[in-house]
Write a protein that holds these residues in place. Structure first.
Motif: not given
Length: 211
Positions: A74-76, A122-124, A128-130
């Motif tokens: 949800t962060a992006g 927002d964060l890498i 994996g998630s992106v």
């Protein structure tokens, strides 16, 4: 927007928090000297302006062919929305999984096959998630031209995954920059920088904790 400005912004609101002597424990069990919560950037008007303006400028510079932004859930999502507004582009977001009702969408918003997409994250860390988001977009027929993120750890595992997935990431700030700024401003001791970089280079090696 330069990396030092963003680093100072993130530190000033506690979005990036260093605690090398009392490490945090990630869900994976890894001990970490850093905690990052870029959602806090949304609550500070000045920092939010720097971040969203920075994302917009970065997309114009590195991905000028972009036709639509897609936020990660949800962060992006909020960052994609504000940045898309600044750029005059449409946006949407990718769910972590398909809905179990209605049309059972995993992608929210209108996405046409062949559209050139930039993923806003927002964060890498390990990537994996992106990359899951990138793969979902590709499965819908989109052309992912790259990722625009606020902060990256620069971990080798993440770099390798992005390379294997054939996708480029550009970040407003990175681990090395924020560690240097934190040391220069007295947020952490200068002697802590080497410990932080040791963690970044090999998160599974906890020998940095006792140095």
């Amino acid at each position: 927007m330069d990396k030092i400005t963003i680093a100072k912004d993130l530190l000033s609101i506690g979005a990036v928090f260093f605690r090398p002597d009392e490490p945090f424990t990630w869900a994976s069990g890894i001990k970490s000297p850093i905690y990052c919560d870029n959602r806090l950037t949304l609550s500070d008007v000045n920092v939010r302006t720097d971040v969203e303006t920075g994302l917009a400028d970065m997309i114009k510079e590195h991905y000028p062919e972009t036709q639509i932004l897609m936020g990660t859930a949800t962060a992006g999502i909020a960052h994609a929305a504000v940045t898309a507004h600044l750029l005059g582009l449409p946006m949407g977001y990718v769910r972590s999984g398909s809905k179990d009702h209605g049309r059972q969408n995993q992608i929210e918003g209108k996405l046409e096959k062949g559209q050139k997409v930039v993923v806003v994250e927002d964060l890498i860390s390990t990537g994996g998630s992106v990359i899951e988001v990138v793969n979902v977009l590709r499965s819908y027929g989109a052309e992912v031209v790259g990722i625009a993120s606020i902060f990256t750890y620069g971990m080798q595992k993440g770099l390798d995954r992005l390379k294997d997935a054939g996708v480029v990431n550009n970040s407003l700030c990175d681990f090395d920059t924020i560690a240097e700024v934190a040391a220069k401003t007295g947020y952490i001791k200068k002697s802590d920088v080497d410990r932080l970089l040791q963690f970044r280079n090999n998160p599974s090696d906890e020998s940095w904790i006792n140095k």
